[in-house]
Write a protein that holds these residues in place. Structure first.
Motif, PDB file in Angstrom:
ATOM      1  N   ARG A   1      30.940  45.134  64.480  1.00  0.00           N
ATOM      2  CA  ARG A   1      32.122  44.297  64.210  1.00  0.00           C
ATOM      3  C   ARG A   1      31.745  42.831  64.028  1.00  0.00           C
TER       4      ARG A   1
ATOM      5  N   MET B   1      33.034  39.532  61.245  1.00  0.00           N
ATOM      6  CA  MET B   1      33.940  38.533  61.822  1.00  0.00           C
ATOM      7  C   MET B   1      33.836  37.203  61.087  1.00  0.00           C
ATOM      8  N   LYS B   2      34.979  36.541  60.975  1.00  0.00           N
ATOM      9  CA  LYS B   2      35.042  35.206  60.388  1.00  0.00           C
ATOM     10  C   LYS B   2      34.626  34.198  61.453  1.00  0.00           C
TER      11      LYS B   2
ATOM     12  N   ALA C   1      36.049  31.646  62.849  1.00  0.00           N
ATOM     13  CA  ALA C   1      37.038  31.401  63.910  1.00  0.00           C
ATOM     14  C   ALA C   1      37.051  32.567  64.902  1.00  0.00           C
ATOM     15  N   GLU C   2      36.922  33.783  64.393  1.00  0.00           N
ATOM     16  CA  GLU C   2      36.876  34.950  65.277  1.00  0.00           C
ATOM     17  C   GLU C   2      35.616  34.945  66.137  1.00  0.00           C
TER      18      GLU C   2
ATOM     19  N   ARG D   1      33.986  32.281  67.135  1.00  0.00           N
ATOM     20  CA  ARG D   1      34.150  31.249  68.171  1.00  0.00           C
ATOM     21  C   ARG D   1      35.030  31.759  69.304  1.00  0.00           C
ATOM     22  N   SER D   2      36.056  32.507  68.969  1.00  0.00           N
ATOM     23  CA  SER D   2      36.930  33.092  69.981  1.00  0.00           C
ATOM     24  C   SER D   2      36.177  34.129  70.821  1.00  0.00           C
ATOM     25  N   ARG D   3      35.387  34.955  70.134  1.00  0.00           N
ATOM     26  CA  ARG D   3      34.615  35.988  70.847  1.00  0.00           C
ATOM     27  C   ARG D   3      33.567  35.333  71.746  1.00  0.00           C
TER      28      ARG D   3
ATOM     29  N   ARG E   1      26.757  34.837  65.924  1.00  0.00           N
ATOM     30  CA  ARG E   1      26.631  36.309  65.964  1.00  0.00           C
ATOM     31  C   ARG E   1      25.451  36.733  66.827  1.00  0.00           C
TER      32      ARG E   1
END
Length: 143
Positions: A11, A15-16, A18-19, A21-23, A41
């Motif tokens: 996944r 991921m973009k 922003a995603e 950074r959230s993860r 990543r």
């Protein structure tokens, strides 16, 4: 590797930023550093694998830390001896671009052009006065 971990790692690839950074915030419980998505990543993948499979043994971490302290402390490049022979290749990275120069009988080939000296090429690459031999690592700073 567990199926869940494998799925999480796959996944990450889609991921973009922003995603990612959230993860990162979820995984590290801290604000994501200002680094490229690729490094985000890799950092997240490392932490996920570490949680699922365990940390490195402490003796290996110590050895890596010891080796890391030696990075950049190698001896300076010895000064060149003798003439530069035709066919010799000089490679240098400058601001993310690889500069590859080939010595010829009539000078130095770079970027589909022939130059009389390495210094001409170094000046063209950097926009500043450079010693060509020093720029390409043929002499040390002290030399």
């Amino acid at each position: 590797m567990t199926n869940n971990l494998s799925l999480e790692l796959s996944r990450l690839a889609i991921m973009k930023p922003a995603e990612l950074r959230s993860r990162w915030r979820e995984v590290y419980r801290n604000v994501a550093p200002n680094i490229s998505p690729d490094l985000l990543r890799r950092g997240i993948a490392y932490r996920l694998q570490e949680k699922a499979l365990g940390k490195l043994p402490s003796h290996i971490e110590r050895e890596l830390d010891r080796l890391n302290g030696k990075v950049g402390t190698s001896a300076p490049t010895p000064a060149r001896r003798g003439p530069i022979l035709p066919g010799t290749r000089f490679v240098r990275e400058w601001n993310g671009k690889t500069i590859a120069v080939t010595a010829t009988d009539s000078g130095f080939d770079w970027d589909n052009d022939t130059y009389r000296s390495l210094s001409e090429i170094a000046r063209k690459v950097t926009g500043a006065h450079w010693s060509g031999p020093r720029f390409f690592g043929l002499t040390s700073k002290a030399a």
